[in-house]
Write an enzyme that holds these catalytic residues in place. Structure first.
Site, PDB file in Angstrom:
ATOM      1  N   ASP A 109       0.894  -1.210  -0.026  1.00 16.47           N
ATOM      2  CA  ASP A 109      -0.016  -0.042   0.192  1.00 16.47           C
ATOM      3  C   ASP A 109       0.904   1.245  -0.157  1.00 16.47           C
ATOM      4  OD1 ASP A 109      -2.856  -1.062  -0.082  1.00 16.47           O
ATOM      5  OD2 ASP A 109      -2.617  -1.771   2.052  1.00 16.47           O
ATOM      6  N   ASP A 168      -7.295  -3.426  -5.670  1.00 15.58           N
ATOM      7  CA  ASP A 168      -6.925  -2.236  -5.140  1.00 15.58           C
ATOM      8  C   ASP A 168      -5.236  -1.988  -5.450  1.00 15.58           C
ATOM      9  OD1 ASP A 168      -8.763  -4.030  -3.618  1.00 15.58           O
ATOM     10  OD2 ASP A 168      -8.580  -2.635  -1.892  1.00 15.58           O
TER      11      ASP A 168
END
Ligand code: GLY
Length: 393
Positions: A109, A168
């Site tokens: 991330d 994502d």
């Protein structure tokens, strides 16, 4: 004469788009006041505002949480509009609070965690301290790419699988493209293209909805297609559709390869034409959630999608106007009392009604920091389109 011309221009804008402009000044002014209150309650830069606990108190998270970059990123977007020195100072402080995450190789991330704060900060201030941190972060992220598999690994484990990749992950590629351009290292570019191509091949269904999690074998073949945060393995988790759309819009921006533009348009069309998309265009948390219409909405998916559509519409095509008008409708909805909090309420977040992880009963119908970030980004994009200035240089 000047006033007459302005009235003509406003009328023209309404005729061509058929919509009432959102009052961007008003929205940014309110958001800046809300975040000034948030800053007052957050003196400690190791506690990043995230969402709301079930008991109504604010939920803060540490710097290694995947959402830690959105607060600094939002402060930069507010500074960009208001030019308030206090917001710049706060943005710098909350950005540097993440510097140590540049060495974090345990998460995929880093695009969210580093590029949202440092990337926006660098775009706006050219602070020379930021690029080295970003480039180290990009190298850390790239360690999670195994060329034999051909994708960036998202988590180290999911159920029985050791190479799970979530949709994502497409959101990391903008960061890697920046790293390629800044460092001159084409490996970041190639890696992004390979990840996007394999995701296009393996993550999407024939209707262009996407699975949440694709688990890979060591040779790059698919072991399983699953969900973590959606209703079911075969459902269309709303935020996942938004991440995929945004990701392929970025792929087209960075490569100008038409196949990515086609992909983004297909994803947008799936989303906008879905019979379960409500009239206000803010989706339920999953397009296939079992009790629609008695399911929670996900304002974050709406904000991410609005922002992505406001870029997609600039690439023309027969649906450009639909994309623009849909994005404006999303922004109007988010800016209405249905989703936008009053000053001093909502633990000082801007938007209400997002869903983090419904299957785990976590962050269900709460404010969440990334909804605010993409809402502010979408407001900038909307304003730039209306005033015909380039949003990003
Ligand atoms: N990237 C995790 C989420 O969207 O909830």
């Amino acid at each position: 004469m000047k006033i007459y011309l302005s009235i003509c221009l406003i009328l023209l804008a309404r005729i061509s788009f058929g919509q009432t402009p959102i009052d961007v000044n008003k929205e940014f002014a309110l958001a800046a006041k809300q975040y000034a209150l948030m800053l007052k309650t957050h003196p400690d830069t190791t506690k990043f505002p995230q969402s709301t606990n079930p008991d109504g108190t604010i939920r803060n998270m540490p710097s290694d949480w995947w959402c830690s970059g959105f607060f600094g990123g939002s402060l930069w977007y507010l500074y960009e509009r208001t030019k308030a020195p206090a917001l710049k100072e706060a943005a710098q402080k909350w950005t540097m609070a993440l510097a140590k995450e540049q060495y974090n190789t345990g998460t995929h991330d880093l695009g969210f965690m580093l590029y949202c704060p440092f990337g926006n900060g660098y775009r706006l201030t050219k602070n020379a301290a930021y690029p080295p941190i970003l480039l180290t972060g990009a190298k850390s992220l790239a360690t999670r790419f195994d060329p034999k598999v051909g994708v960036i690994k998202s988590w180290n484990k999911f159920q029985d699988y050791t190479y799970p990749v979530i949709i994502d992950n497409m959101m990391n590629l903008e960061f890697l493209f920046w790293a390629a351009k800044t460092s001159g290292n084409k490996a970041f570019y190639n890696l992004s293209v390979t990840h996007a191509d394999n995701t296009m091949k393996n993550h999407f269904r024939p209707d262009y909805s996407s699975y949440h999690v694709v688990c890979y074998n060591p040779d790059g073949t698919v072991a399983a297609r699953k969900t973590a945060q959606g209703y079911a393995d075969n459902s269309a988790w709303a935020r996942g559709q938004a991440w995929g759309l945004y990701g392929y819009v970025v792929m087209y921006r960075e490569t100008k390869d038409k196949k990515y533009l086609d992909q983004a348009r297909h994803i947008a069309d799936f989303y906008l034409n879905h019979p379960n998309l409500p009239a206000d265009k803010i989706p339920y948390w999953d397009f296939n959630a079992p009790n629609i219409p008695n399911e929670e909405r996900d304002a974050s998916a709406g904000a991410i999608t609005a922002s992505a559509l406001l870029e997609l519409c600039t690439y023309g095509g027969p649906s450009a106007k639909t994309y623009y008008q849909s994005a404006v409708k999303m922004l109007e909805s988010l800016s209405s009392p249905d989703y936008k909090a009053n000053l001093g309420e909502n633990n000082n977040f801007i938007l209400k009604h997002s869903v983090g992880h419904k299957p785990q009963k976590s962050e269900v119908d709460t404010p969440i920091i990334y909804a605010d970030y993409y809402y502010l980004e979408a407001l900038h994009r909307y304003d730039a389109l209306r005033t015909k200035t380039a949003f990003r240089s």
